[in-house]
Design an enzyme around this catalytic site. Structure first.
Site, PDB file in Angstrom:
ATOM      1  N   LYS B  83       0.841  -1.202   0.000  1.00 51.81           N
ATOM      2  CA  LYS B  83       0.000   0.000   0.000  1.00 51.81           C
ATOM      3  C   LYS B  83       0.873   1.248   0.000  1.00 51.81           C
ATOM      4  O   LYS B  83       1.900   1.291   0.680  1.00 51.81           O
ATOM      5  CB  LYS B  83      -0.899  -0.024   1.242  1.00 51.81           C
ATOM      6  CG  LYS B  83      -1.984   1.051   1.257  1.00 51.81           C
ATOM      7  CD  LYS B  83      -2.832   0.932   2.523  1.00 51.81           C
ATOM      8  CE  LYS B  83      -3.990   1.912   2.537  1.00 51.81           C
ATOM      9  NZ  LYS B  83      -4.787   1.816   3.784  1.00 51.81           N
ATOM     10  N   SER B 158      -9.847   2.226   2.784  1.00 46.24           N
ATOM     11  CA  SER B 158      -8.959   2.931   1.892  1.00 46.24           C
ATOM     12  C   SER B 158      -8.063   2.010   1.067  1.00 46.24           C
ATOM     13  O   SER B 158      -7.590   2.389   0.009  1.00 46.24           O
ATOM     14  CB  SER B 158      -8.083   3.893   2.694  1.00 46.24           C
ATOM     15  OG  SER B 158      -7.188   3.181   3.523  1.00 46.24           O
ATOM     16  N   SER B 182      -9.920  -0.366   6.886  1.00 46.39           N
ATOM     17  CA  SER B 182      -9.337  -0.217   5.550  1.00 46.39           C
ATOM     18  C   SER B 182      -8.658  -1.460   4.989  1.00 46.39           C
ATOM     19  O   SER B 182      -8.308  -1.495   3.817  1.00 46.39           O
ATOM     20  CB  SER B 182      -8.335   0.937   5.546  1.00 46.39           C
ATOM     21  OG  SER B 182      -9.019   2.164   5.612  1.00 46.39           O
TER      22      SER B 182
END
Lengths: 104, 509
Positions: B83, B158, B182
């Protein structure tokens, strides 16, 4: 989305807060944000039900205190590495805009 | 292209076995995934940056180490996506924001350091809502990631990029971060597995902070076993993170495929029922039946303060975020722009102009909300009360875990929604995380795994398992058994039912 008749935050309030947060907001952003923040604040106001209750506040999931590590010298960033993301540099230092006002 | 020989269709465990047996090499496996990314990522947009040369170099290095007879980590040579919230030396780290466009950190996050040391080639950085604020990736400054099940729908957020990369066979493994859901919510809506470890279980050093008391990095995978392997690798104490727990990683690998006889599984009344999509509820009920058949005892538990968790979270998170994001001040790194029409602007004017240009709407919204919640005169009413609610939630978890071994709920109230459906209605967007947020507030671990497709839209839904702090192994004990029972019913993994993605070759990246 319903907008409260008596918004918790006025457009002027939001402009003031944006100043504190150092964000220049446009007029259009202020028009848009103020009612949205009002709706959010209305919905989070439910936490106020415990405002007067005798409950200790919790700031962290895992309580820890006095976390130390050995005081050993370890390599850090080089000058070049530390400055690698600098918008502007001068003489191996971060170069920043003036921090004092002219008339002061 | 779903033949046994396609290396991208293997789980990380299967790929690791082939690597160990010498049936394939890390260079071949990494190249296969890079090819897959080149083929489909024009449509999915899971990646913000693909490091072709770096990944192949790392793959070659680990192949050499293996050839030299070095004792390697079980996942050595298995490529991974990271990420874009984790600092990666020599690779851009933008957090999905214009503020950090092109920023290349001079250091690695501890998690990244451990991946590199174990020999996992890093394929690239995955897309996310700006500074991890959102549940759909629509708040990424670089455009949304699309759900591989339906390219017109959100992949969750997210960490939608990490989940979509794994779901689209662009990577067998990915790293996510979970502040309010997330990792788990994107897992649920993409039919993948996601784990938020116990707070402090995985180092936060090198994670760009959103809300420091809630943030936690964890595995994003296609199987529960893969998640356990990755968890075991990235977890453990780090002296560079003062909130890191100084204790061994819970025995997550030993917990796999255990026995559920006598296990007490609590169903939280407040995390279900009204507001949950019928298809999501139906799959959840069926999973409870499977757990019962496996010997578990289902108990209903009530945690009344969980109904205030969302409200507490949307005060605590913006408060911490407004403080954390003060570091983006245009002075030492990141964007710097001057205000228009001002000669020799002051540092303060440059700061305000930069933050106006560099932050997107959701980030501005939350910073201002946090600034308000922390401001004098409102602190006690908002932030102070939210912290009391947090105490109540933590106590209710303790009470619930006194009667049960794990808690379960649907991971999300709904399946993936269409782009734009909630973009300008922040409150509706926030509700996606209603079931995942309590775990972050209390610091307990959670795992989401796919439990089937909702009848009304044919899209994946997930079940969340929660365990007491540092009992992360229980997540894997329950998750691995439920996964096996479900796959026996389905005749294979749920992702096998996802539509084949069209090639996007020719679409410029």
């Amino acid at each position: 989305m319903s907008v409260s008749d008596d918004p918790a935050l006025s457009r002027d309030d939001v402009a003031y807060l944006a100043g504190l947060a150092r964000i220049d907001l446009t007029d259009a952003e202020l028009d848009h944000l103020a009612p949205q923040l009002g709706v959010i604040l209305d919905s989070v106001a439910v936490v106020g039900e415990v405002a007067d209750a005798d409950i200790p506040p919790m700031s962290h999931a895992v309580p820890t205190s006095n976390v130390f590590r050995a005081d050993e010298v370890r390599p850090g960033l080089t000058h070049e590495e530390a400055l690698s993301g600098a918008p502007q540099e001068e003489q191996q230092r971060f170069s920043v805009p003036r921090i004092l006002t002219e008339e002061a | 292209m779903s033949s046994e020989d396609d290396l991208t269709r293997l789980s990380a465990t299967e790929l690791a076995e082939r690597l160990a047996a010498g049936d394939t090499t890390s260079v071949q496996a990494t190249q296969a995934h890079l090819d897959r990314i080149a083929d489909v990522d024009g449509n999915v947009h899971a990646f913000l940056h693909v490091d072709v040369d770096g990944a192949l170099e790392q793959a070659d290095a680990v192949d050499r180490r293996r050839a030299d007879g070095e004792l390697l980590h079980p996942l050595a040579g298995v490529p991974i996506a990271v990420k874009d919230l984790l600092a990666t030396k020599g690779m851009p780290t933008t957090c999905g924001s214009r503020m950090l466009e092109g920023w290349i950190p001079p250091y690695d996050a501890t998690v990244v350091e451990r991946l590199r040391a174990a020999g996992l080639p890093i394929l690239g950085k995955t897309n996310m809502d700006e500074f991890a604020m959102g549940s759909s990736t629509e708040h990424s400054a670089y455009g949304p990631t699309r759900n591989p099940w339906d390219l017109g729908r959100i992949p969750g957020g997210s960490g939608g990029g990490s989940a979509a990369a794994v779901a689209a066979y662009e990577a067998p493994l990915a790293i996510g971060t979970d502040t309010g859901g997330s990792i788990r919510q994107p897992g649920a809506v993409t039919g993948t597995v996601g784990v938020k470890p116990t707070y402090g279980g995985v180092s936060r050093y090198g994670l760009v902070a959103l809300a420091s008391s809630l943030d936690q990095a964890g595995p994003v995978t296609r199987t529960v076993r893969d998640a356990a392997l990755l968890h075991d690798l990235i977890g453990g104490h780090d002296p560079r993170d003062s909130t890191s727990i100084d204790a061994p990683v819970p025995p997550v690998l030993d917990a796999l495929d255990g026995d559920l006889t006598g296990l007490r599984v609590g169903v939280v009344t407040e995390l279900g029922g009204e507001g949950y999509q019928p298809g999501v509820r139906a799959r959840f009920e069926e999973s409870l039946e499977l757990l019962t058949k496996a010997g578990a005892e289902i108990v209903e538990v009530s945690c009344p303060s969980f109904t205030k968790a969302l409200a507490a979270y949307y005060l605590i998170l913006p408060s911490e975020a407004s403080s954390n994001l003060a570091r983006f001040d245009a002075m030492r790194f990141g964007l710097r722009v001057g205000p228009e029409g001002v000669d020799a602007p002051s540092a303060e004017q440059v700061m305000a102009a930069t933050r106006a240009a560099g932050f997107g709407s959701e980030v501005k919204r939350r910073i201002i909300l946090g600034t308000y919640a922390l401001s004098s005169g409102y602190y006690d009413a908002y932030y102070g009360s939210a912290q009391k609610v947090r105490t109540l939630i933590s106590r209710e978890f303790d009470a619930a875990f006194g009667r049960t071994d794990v808690l379960v709920s649907p991971t999300t109230p709904t399946t993936a929604f269409e782009f734009g459906a909630k973009l300008d209605d922040p409150l509706a967007m926030y509700l996606n995380d209603v079931a995942t947020i309590p775990a972050n507030l209390a610091g307990v671990p959670g795992l989401s795994l796919p439990i089937g497709l909702a009848d009304e839209d044919g899209l994946p839904s997930g079940l969340q398992v929660l365990a007491p702090a540092m009992a992360d192994d229980r997540l894997y004990r329950v998750g691995s058994v439920l996964e096996r029972l479900l796959e026996e019913q389905w005749g294979g993994p749920l992702l096998g039912r996802a539509p084949e993605l069209a090639s996007s070759t020719g679409v410029g990246r």
